[in-house]
Design an enzyme around this catalytic site. Structure first.
Site, PDB file in Angstrom:
ATOM      1  N   GLU A  36       0.844  -1.213   0.000  1.00  0.00           N
ATOM      2  CA  GLU A  36       0.000   0.000   0.000  1.00  0.00           C
ATOM      3  C   GLU A  36       0.870   1.250   0.000  1.00  0.00           C
ATOM      4  O   GLU A  36       0.919   1.982   0.999  1.00  0.00           O
ATOM      5  CB  GLU A  36      -0.875   0.004   1.268  1.00  0.00           C
ATOM      6  CG  GLU A  36      -1.760  -1.202   1.428  1.00  0.00           C
ATOM      7  CD  GLU A  36      -2.291  -1.338   2.858  1.00  0.00           C
ATOM      8  OE1 GLU A  36      -1.919  -0.536   3.738  1.00  0.00           O
ATOM      9  OE2 GLU A  36      -3.076  -2.250   3.095  1.00  0.00           O
ATOM     10  N   PRO A  37       1.567   1.534  -1.081  1.00  0.00           N
ATOM     11  CA  PRO A  37       2.433   2.721  -1.076  1.00  0.00           C
ATOM     12  C   PRO A  37       1.639   4.019  -1.220  1.00  0.00           C
ATOM     13  O   PRO A  37       0.732   4.114  -2.048  1.00  0.00           O
ATOM     14  CB  PRO A  37       3.312   2.496  -2.315  1.00  0.00           C
ATOM     15  CG  PRO A  37       2.486   1.637  -3.221  1.00  0.00           C
ATOM     16  CD  PRO A  37       1.609   0.786  -2.344  1.00  0.00           C
ATOM     17  N   GLY A  38       1.965   4.982  -0.396  1.00  0.00           N
ATOM     18  CA  GLY A  38       1.370   6.316  -0.516  1.00  0.00           C
ATOM     19  C   GLY A  38       2.448   7.280  -0.993  1.00  0.00           C
ATOM     20  O   GLY A  38       2.509   7.659  -2.169  1.00  0.00           O
TER      21      GLY A  38
ATOM     22  N   ARG B 290       4.057  19.144   7.559  1.00  0.00           N
ATOM     23  CA  ARG B 290       5.061  18.105   7.807  1.00  0.00           C
ATOM     24  C   ARG B 290       6.316  18.593   8.539  1.00  0.00           C
ATOM     25  O   ARG B 290       6.799  17.909   9.452  1.00  0.00           O
ATOM     26  CB  ARG B 290       5.428  17.388   6.506  1.00  0.00           C
ATOM     27  CG  ARG B 290       4.205  16.770   5.793  1.00  0.00           C
ATOM     28  CD  ARG B 290       4.569  15.835   4.663  1.00  0.00           C
ATOM     29  NE  ARG B 290       5.227  14.643   5.134  1.00  0.00           N
ATOM     30  CZ  ARG B 290       6.509  14.417   5.033  1.00  0.00           C
ATOM     31  NH1 ARG B 290       7.295  15.286   4.416  1.00  0.00           N
ATOM     32  NH2 ARG B 290       7.043  13.313   5.521  1.00  0.00           N
TER      33      ARG B 290
ATOM     34  N   TYR C   9       6.391  16.595  11.949  1.00  0.00           N
ATOM     35  CA  TYR C   9       7.277  15.419  11.940  1.00  0.00           C
ATOM     36  C   TYR C   9       8.751  15.805  11.831  1.00  0.00           C
ATOM     37  O   TYR C   9       9.585  14.945  11.548  1.00  0.00           O
ATOM     38  CB  TYR C   9       6.981  14.513  10.736  1.00  0.00           C
ATOM     39  CG  TYR C   9       5.538  14.167  10.519  1.00  0.00           C
ATOM     40  CD1 TYR C   9       4.882  13.275  11.359  1.00  0.00           C
ATOM     41  CD2 TYR C   9       4.832  14.709   9.452  1.00  0.00           C
ATOM     42  CE1 TYR C   9       3.561  12.942  11.137  1.00  0.00           C
ATOM     43  CE2 TYR C   9       3.505  14.375   9.232  1.00  0.00           C
ATOM     44  CZ  TYR C   9       2.876  13.492  10.085  1.00  0.00           C
ATOM     45  OH  TYR C   9       1.570  13.159   9.862  1.00  0.00           O
TER      46      TYR C   9
ATOM     47  N   CYS D 137      -0.389  32.815  12.760  1.00  0.00           N
ATOM     48  CA  CYS D 137      -0.166  33.336  14.106  1.00  0.00           C
ATOM     49  C   CYS D 137       0.190  32.202  15.055  1.00  0.00           C
ATOM     50  O   CYS D 137      -0.533  31.899  15.997  1.00  0.00           O
ATOM     51  CB  CYS D 137      -1.426  34.062  14.546  1.00  0.00           C
ATOM     52  SG  CYS D 137      -1.011  35.314  15.709  1.00  0.00           S
ATOM     53  N   GLU D 138       1.258  31.508  14.734  1.00  0.00           N
ATOM     54  CA  GLU D 138       1.816  30.398  15.502  1.00  0.00           C
ATOM     55  C   GLU D 138       3.250  30.291  15.011  1.00  0.00           C
ATOM     56  O   GLU D 138       3.571  30.766  13.924  1.00  0.00           O
ATOM     57  CB  GLU D 138       1.142  29.064  15.132  1.00  0.00           C
ATOM     58  CG  GLU D 138      -0.262  28.909  15.576  1.00  0.00           C
ATOM     59  CD  GLU D 138      -0.425  28.078  16.840  1.00  0.00           C
ATOM     60  OE1 GLU D 138       0.583  27.548  17.353  1.00  0.00           O
ATOM     61  OE2 GLU D 138      -1.553  27.983  17.299  1.00  0.00           O
TER      62      GLU D 138
ATOM     63  N   TYR E  75       0.757  13.974   1.658  1.00  0.00           N
ATOM     64  CA  TYR E  75       0.411  14.544   2.968  1.00  0.00           C
ATOM     65  C   TYR E  75       0.702  16.045   3.037  1.00  0.00           C
ATOM     66  O   TYR E  75       1.001  16.579   4.102  1.00  0.00           O
ATOM     67  CB  TYR E  75       1.152  13.803   4.096  1.00  0.00           C
ATOM     68  CG  TYR E  75       1.022  12.289   4.010  1.00  0.00           C
ATOM     69  CD1 TYR E  75      -0.165  11.658   4.367  1.00  0.00           C
ATOM     70  CD2 TYR E  75       2.071  11.495   3.542  1.00  0.00           C
ATOM     71  CE1 TYR E  75      -0.296  10.276   4.268  1.00  0.00           C
ATOM     72  CE2 TYR E  75       1.948  10.115   3.441  1.00  0.00           C
ATOM     73  CZ  TYR E  75       0.763   9.517   3.808  1.00  0.00           C
ATOM     74  OH  TYR E  75       0.636   8.144   3.708  1.00  0.00           O
TER      75      TYR E  75
HETATM   76  N1  LLP Z   1      -1.164   1.733   4.654  1.00  0.00           N
HETATM   77  C1  LLP Z   1      -1.590   2.110   5.879  1.00  0.00           C
HETATM   78  C2  LLP Z   1      -2.465   1.226   6.629  1.00  0.00           C
HETATM   79  C3  LLP Z   1      -1.187   3.351   6.399  1.00  0.00           C
HETATM   80  O1  LLP Z   1      -1.593   3.727   7.608  1.00  0.00           O
HETATM   81  C4  LLP Z   1      -0.346   4.193   5.629  1.00  0.00           C
HETATM   82  C5  LLP Z   1       0.075   5.498   6.139  1.00  0.00           C
HETATM   83  C6  LLP Z   1       0.056   3.752   4.359  1.00  0.00           C
HETATM   84  C7  LLP Z   1      -0.373   2.511   3.906  1.00  0.00           C
HETATM   85  C8  LLP Z   1       0.918   4.567   3.444  1.00  0.00           C
HETATM   86  O2  LLP Z   1       2.159   4.872   3.997  1.00  0.00           O
HETATM   87  P1  LLP Z   1       3.246   5.612   3.086  1.00  0.00           P
HETATM   88  O3  LLP Z   1       3.596   4.669   1.953  1.00  0.00           O
HETATM   89  O4  LLP Z   1       2.637   6.852   2.574  1.00  0.00           O
HETATM   90  O5  LLP Z   1       4.398   5.859   3.985  1.00  0.00           O
HETATM   91  N2  LLP Z   1       1.424  12.009   7.361  1.00  0.00           N
HETATM   92  C9  LLP Z   1       2.702  11.331   7.535  1.00  0.00           C
HETATM   93  C10 LLP Z   1       2.634   9.892   7.097  1.00  0.00           C
HETATM   94  C11 LLP Z   1       1.589   9.114   7.873  1.00  0.00           C
HETATM   95  C12 LLP Z   1       1.292   7.820   7.243  1.00  0.00           C
HETATM   96  C13 LLP Z   1       0.061   7.215   7.827  1.00  0.00           C
HETATM   97  N3  LLP Z   1      -0.245   5.951   7.280  1.00  0.00           N
HETATM   98  C14 LLP Z   1       3.769  12.115   6.796  1.00  0.00           C
HETATM   99  O6  LLP Z   1       3.458  13.143   6.208  1.00  0.00           O
HETATM  100  O7  LLP Z   1       4.938  11.732   6.837  1.00  0.00           O
END
Ligand code: LLP
Length: 403
Positions: free
Chosen positions: A262-264, A301, A305, A331-332, A359
């Site tokens: 599941e790549p995001g 981000r 993070y 204003c932060e 994100y």
């Molecule tokens: N699958 C599940 C169940 C997840 O919870 C996530 C991300 C992904 C896949 C995708 O992960 P990725 O490939 O994008 O790393 N907002 C944070 C990242 C939080 C990810 C949450 N879950 C950031 O901006 O670094």
């Protein structure tokens, strides 16, 4: 593929204004093809974790590439359906949600991963063996970048702890549930491919208990480089090691297990650039501040993070290099970068933040009653507005004026 160049970005910013998210569609394709190439010949498929970026045009582009989609809320499921994904290509990995939402997902006929004993029990009670379902496990593996994006360790809320396998099995057996998928997602920005292998070991240990298993879902979390020379997840090595692990696995029901990822970030991060304009320069004894027309309301981000985003002054690429602290206008305290070398910055210059596709817009807000940015997609060299900038009416839209 090179990121969009300065001239292209300046002309897009002139046309659509700033702050502005710009996505380079072909870069998404390139990233997806890297995965396909590395895993070719193996029984592996990919679900885009659309929580990274849900603009409908991005979803449709990714659908047309042939990828599937992973959703983390029922509304993401509905967006994916709206974008034209058939339910057979949609996965809903739920987390801490009301059972009604799982019922709705079941009615929409998508794949479901359940992440609590409580919802597993309710699923069993309601649907028994009539609807195959997946289980999200917490493998107790520490992985990923910043602690806030590490999700598989033994203090994490995500998944059912794998040490509760007896409780899981008792529920599954009581209702004769058909468990088609075991899922883990241990974190984001995982450099070390062996983390995935450790996860596979944990899942292979318990897999023989599940007669109906068809898929092993290893989640997302591939790391992309946010600065030049930074180490990424070695995708070909990952493909090789995962392939070997599965080749040696004795399949209980004679059918090979399919591997899901599941790549995001991996798909959309590098495709995105965020363009801002410099409002004010302020010299102090601590730093020379560059205030841009944005803040953590648009790109959270760095503050949330400690994420690094490469910044370029695209209006003065030949200027002398000086050190600046790049901050926002809300204003932060909203520091994007502290003591960062940049080409000399002047008021009115355009600063672009790289690796902003994942994100970025998706985590933006209207804090300080500021507008969310517009989004543009560059497709075949042509920019298209894919979300207009907020207008004042958008701030009023849901408010009920009772006084
Ligand atoms: N699958 C599940 C169940 C997840 O919870 C996530 C991300 C992904 C896949 C995708 O992960 P990725 O490939 O994008 O790393 N907002 C944070 C990242 C939080 C990810 C949450 N879950 C950031 O901006 O670094």
């Amino acid at each position: 593929m090179k990121p969009l160049n300065h001239a292209e970005l300046i002309s897009i910013a002139e046309e659509y204004g700033t702050p502005l998210y710009v996505y380079h569609a072909e870069k998404i394709k390139e990233q997806y093809e890297r995965l396909l190439h590395a895993f070719s010949g193996s029984n592996t498929i990919f679900f885009y974790a659309c929580k990274a970026l849900t603009n409908l045009n991005v979803l449709r582009y990714i659908r047309n590439l042939g990828a599937n989609v992973d959703c983390s809320s029922i509304n993401e499921v509905k967006l994916a359906l709206h974008a034209g994904f058939p339910s057979s290509r949609i996965l809903y990995t739920s987390n801490g949600i009301d059972f009604d939402e799982i019922k709705e997902a079941k009615e929409l006929k998508v794949y479901i991963n359940i992440d609590s004993l409580s919802n597993l029990e309710k699923f069993g009670q309601h649907f028994g063996s009539t609807y195959p379902v997946g289980i999200r496990l917490r493998p107790n593996i520490l992985a990923g970048g910043n602690m806030k994006i590490s999700t598989g360790h033994d203090k994490s809320k995500f998944g059912i702890p794998v040490d509760q396998i007896h409780e899981i099995l008792s529920t599954v057996n009581k209702y004769q549930m058909r468990i088609s998928d075991l899922h883990i997602h241990t974190g984001s920005e995982i450099k070390d491919v062996d983390v995935f292998l450790k996860g596979i070991e944990v899942l292979f240990d318990i897999a023989p208990h599940f007669e109906d298993l068809e898929f092993i879902d290893l989640g997302g979390g591939f790391k992309v480089a946010s600065r030049e020379g930074e180490e990424e997840t070695d995708i070909p090595l990952l493909a090789k090691k995962v392939g070997d692990a599965f080749a040696n696995h004795p399949y209980k029901n004679g059918r090979p297990l399919q591997v899901w990822f599941e790549p995001g970030k991996f798909l959309v991060s590098a495709a995105g650039s965020f363009i801002t304009k410099v409002n004010v320069l302020k010299k102090t004894s601590a730093a020379e501040f560059v205030s841009v027309n944005s803040g953590f309301n648009h790109l959270i981000r760095p503050m949330f993070y400690d994420a690094y985003h490469h910044i370029e002054n695209i209006s003065n690429p030949e200027g002398v290099v000086k050190n600046y602290s790049v901050v926002g206008n809300i204003c932060e305290t909203d520091t994007f970068a502290w003591d960062r070398p940049l080409r000399e910055v002047r008021e009115g210059d355009l600063l672009v933040f790289r690796n902003a596709g994942a994100y970025g817009f998706e985590m933006s807000s209207n804090f300080n009653s500021r507008f969310k940015p517009a989004e543009v997609m560059v497709l075949n060299g042509k920019p298209h507005l894919i979300r207009r900038r907020d207008q004042f009416e958008d701030l009023l839209r849901n408010q009920q004026e009772v006084i």
